[in-house]
Design an enzyme around this catalytic site. Sequence first.
Site, PDB file in Angstrom:
ATOM      1  N   CYS A 151      46.735  35.834  35.529  1.00 15.95           N
ATOM      2  CA  CYS A 151      46.749  35.558  36.974  1.00 15.95           C
ATOM      3  C   CYS A 151      46.424  34.100  37.257  1.00 15.95           C
ATOM      4  O   CYS A 151      46.959  33.502  38.188  1.00 15.95           O
ATOM      5  CB  CYS A 151      45.729  36.458  37.665  1.00 15.95           C
ATOM      6  SG  CYS A 151      44.040  36.179  37.109  1.00 15.95           S
ATOM      7  N   HIS A 286      40.059  38.064  39.367  1.00 17.56           N
ATOM      8  CA  HIS A 286      41.482  37.907  39.587  1.00 17.56           C
ATOM      9  C   HIS A 286      41.706  36.565  40.284  1.00 17.56           C
ATOM     10  O   HIS A 286      40.745  35.949  40.766  1.00 17.56           O
ATOM     11  CB  HIS A 286      41.997  39.078  40.431  1.00 17.56           C
ATOM     12  CG  HIS A 286      43.494  39.128  40.564  1.00 17.56           C
ATOM     13  ND1 HIS A 286      44.343  38.938  39.500  1.00 17.56           N
ATOM     14  CD2 HIS A 286      44.293  39.337  41.645  1.00 17.56           C
ATOM     15  CE1 HIS A 286      45.591  39.034  39.926  1.00 17.56           C
ATOM     16  NE2 HIS A 286      45.590  39.265  41.226  1.00 17.56           N
TER      17      HIS A 286
END
Length: 343
Positions: A151, A286
């Site tokens: 990510c 994330h």
Amino acid sequence: MALTLQCCFCLAICLGLGFWASQVEARTLDEMAMVNKHEQWMVQYGRVYKDVKEKEKRFLVFKNNVERIESFNQAGNKSYKLSINGFADLDNEEFKAVHTGYMMKSTGNKRSSSSNTVFMYHNVTDVPTSLDWRSEGAVTPIKNQGGCGCCWAFSAVAAMEGITKLKTGNLVSLSEQELVDCDINNSGCQGGIMDKAFQFIQQNQGLTTESNYPYEEIDGTCHEEKAAYPAAKITGYEDVPANNEQALLQAVANQPVSVAIEGSGSSFQFYSSGLFTGECSTNLDHAVTVIGYGENNDGTKYWLLKNSWGTGWGENGYMKIQRDVAEKEGLCGLAMKASYPTI
Ligand SMILES: *[C@@H]1O[C@H](CO)[C@@H](O)[C@H](O)[C@H]1NC(C)=O
Ligand SMILES: *[C@@H]1O[C@H](CO)[C@@H](O)[C@H](O)[C@H]1NC(C)=O
Ligand SMILES: *[C@@H]1O[C@H](CO)[C@@H](O)[C@H](O)[C@H]1NC(C)=O
């Protein structure tokens, strides 16, 4: 008397049996409907399991997720909805393990002190009430990191694509795989952080295009011959002052910004539309890119996030998440580690 009792007893048994039978039947029907739903879902997402045991295990996870999603939506008391998406046969731990990838606890996660001091948007006062960098053509289509925890590469690349378009007029899709393969200060599919990616891009004299160095969803060896043709460059990066949504607004008003976020909660996993308000904490795991902001009719403010989980997640790959919350870290910690590349 005896007869009556017997009949009552008999009736009770009959009623009881009937009730029991219909319950079993109902349960079986529910179960069958769920089995069908799972089969259809497998076809839709092209999922194949290695054996019957695995399929049974995945079915139970799927069933549990579907039931949670349906009861959440039926409760109907939140400003956002969940839906059954491509992550529906993963329990939350499995999901977190492969679809996120922001490294929080690694020892190398300290911000370089040199970059911490300058914030070029410090004195910005010209901040529109709403903004969407997509309408300025500064956002490439939604990408999909798949089963690789990178990510961080998608977040950094989206921010770089944005500032490149704003400074040069050209929107070019850039290579995440180059970062995954070549940026040895990050850990490819095992995770990384955006500031180090920016550092790499700066030292590497830029990043090549997505089409020249396409995404492969695995850790590969660095293809120097591809990396040798950069399509865009940056001069460095800056950190947005931490835990300050107002500062984040000043930055986003000028360019798309990379942020770390806690994106592994099950409501984040299955978010489908509306204005996300949690549940989440601030265990950053994330990374996404803030590509705008706005305000709902009811006055609730939100950030627009570009994610890297394909268009099947959220609002065609994007999320509206609550802005200006009481906690200074921002919702899900999104104001804790924001940064952007400079040109
Ligand atoms: C929303 O509904 C759920 C389930 O009915 C309930 O547990 C929860 O407390 C409700 N939340 C609010 C804010 O009303
Ligand atoms: C903001 O304004 C102050 C006071 O005018 C000035 O000292 C500072 O350098 C400015 N900061 C930036 C980043 O331009
Ligand atoms: C990797 O990290 C080291 C130590 O922080 C730094 O000196 C070096 O410039 C970095 N290299 C790249 C390519 O980012």
